[in-house]
Design a protein around this motif. Structure first.
Motif, PDB file in Angstrom:
ATOM      1  N   LEU A 100      -9.200   2.024  -8.835  1.00 57.04           N
ATOM      2  CA  LEU A 100      -9.458   1.422  -7.523  1.00 57.04           C
ATOM      3  C   LEU A 100      -9.733  -0.068  -7.675  1.00 57.04           C
ATOM      4  N   SER A 110      -6.071  -6.195   2.615  1.00 61.07           N
ATOM      5  CA  SER A 110      -6.010  -4.994   3.439  1.00 61.07           C
ATOM      6  C   SER A 110      -7.311  -4.214   3.359  1.00 61.07           C
ATOM      7  N   VAL A 112      -7.197  -0.994   3.682  1.00 60.23           N
ATOM      8  CA  VAL A 112      -6.748   0.285   3.133  1.00 60.23           C
ATOM      9  C   VAL A 112      -5.989   0.000   1.840  1.00 60.23           C
ATOM     10  N   ILE A 113      -6.448   0.609   0.766  1.00 54.32           N
ATOM     11  CA  ILE A 113      -5.838   0.428  -0.553  1.00 54.32           C
ATOM     12  C   ILE A 113      -5.319   1.763  -1.045  1.00 54.32           C
ATOM     13  N   HIS A 114      -4.058   1.807  -1.432  1.00 54.04           N
ATOM     14  CA  HIS A 114      -3.464   3.016  -2.023  1.00 54.04           C
ATOM     15  C   HIS A 114      -3.396   2.824  -3.534  1.00 54.04           C
ATOM     16  N   CYS A 116      -3.239   5.283  -7.586  1.00 51.63           N
ATOM     17  CA  CYS A 116      -3.011   6.555  -8.265  1.00 51.63           C
ATOM     18  C   CYS A 116      -3.924   6.684  -9.472  1.00 51.63           C
ATOM     19  N   ARG A 130      -2.449  10.796  -6.000  1.00 51.75           N
ATOM     20  CA  ARG A 130      -2.446   9.631  -5.119  1.00 51.75           C
ATOM     21  C   ARG A 130      -3.721   9.648  -4.279  1.00 51.75           C
ATOM     22  N   LYS A 132      -6.332   7.024  -1.528  1.00 50.36           N
ATOM     23  CA  LYS A 132      -6.474   5.792  -0.750  1.00 50.36           C
ATOM     24  C   LYS A 132      -7.955   5.518  -0.584  1.00 50.36           C
ATOM     25  N   CYS A 133      -8.273   4.272  -0.405  1.00 48.57           N
ATOM     26  CA  CYS A 133      -9.648   3.851  -0.180  1.00 48.57           C
ATOM     27  C   CYS A 133      -9.660   3.006   1.087  1.00 48.57           C
ATOM     28  N   ILE A 134     -10.580   3.329   1.967  1.00 44.06           N
ATOM     29  CA  ILE A 134     -10.709   2.590   3.217  1.00 44.06           C
ATOM     30  C   ILE A 134     -12.035   1.851   3.211  1.00 44.06           C
ATOM     31  N   PRO A 150      -4.472  10.766   0.526  1.00 47.39           N
ATOM     32  CA  PRO A 150      -3.698   9.994   1.500  1.00 47.39           C
ATOM     33  C   PRO A 150      -3.623  10.628   2.890  1.00 47.39           C
TER      34      PRO A 150
END
Length: 153
Positions: A100, A110, A112-114, A116, A130, A132-134, A150
């Motif tokens: 992350l 952003s 929102v980060i995608h 893996c 996969r 995501k982090c908000i 996700p």
């Protein structure tokens, strides 16, 4: 078009505009008044086990905001089966936080980060998960990070 016809069409347009204006809700009409039916705070989600608070380890990893992870993301990336004598949850959580951190450094624009994470099982078979982090508001509007799958919100 005759001058009188032009005047008539202007009056019609003006009347149509006025009727729209009259129907537009105003704050004093009570349109903006609403009653909150229910809410679910981040603290309640942590208490219920829906979110897992990982802020302590995240702060050791350099994160400045509180960090939580959904139970589904925890299950897929961090949880270790009792039969697995090779891996540990702290090490897996460090992997998630490091990946992350790298993803955030690559995209600071952003909320929102995608990213893996490679997760190995007891037989060393690796699966790419996969996530995501908000970054969003917490219970008191402070910035918080939430790591999830996700398809989660």
């Amino acid at each position: 078009m005759k001058p009188k016809d032009r005047l008539m069409s202007a009056e019609v347009r003006l009347e149509a505009k006025d009727s729209v204006t009259e129907e537009t809700p105003k704050p004093e009409d009570g349109f903006w008044d609403w009653e909150l039916i229910s809410s679910y705070s981040r603290a309640q989600a942590v208490a219920d086990g829906v979110l897992i608070n990982i802020t302590k380890l995240a702060s050791e990893a350099g994160f400045r905001y509180p960090v939580a992870m959904t139970s589904a993301a925890w299950h897929d990336c961090v949880r270790v089966d009792s039969a697995d004598g090779v891996h540990d949850e702290t090490g897996r959580l460090w992997d998630v936080l490091n990946m992350l951190s790298f993803a955030i450094k690559g995209n600071r624009e952003s909320s929102v980060i995608h990213f893996c994470v490679a997760v190995a099982d007891a037989h060393e078979r690796v699966t790419e998960v996969r996530l995501k982090c908000i970054c969003g508001p917490g219970d008191t509007a402070e910035p918080v990070l939430t790591i999830m799958l996700p398809e989660e919100d």
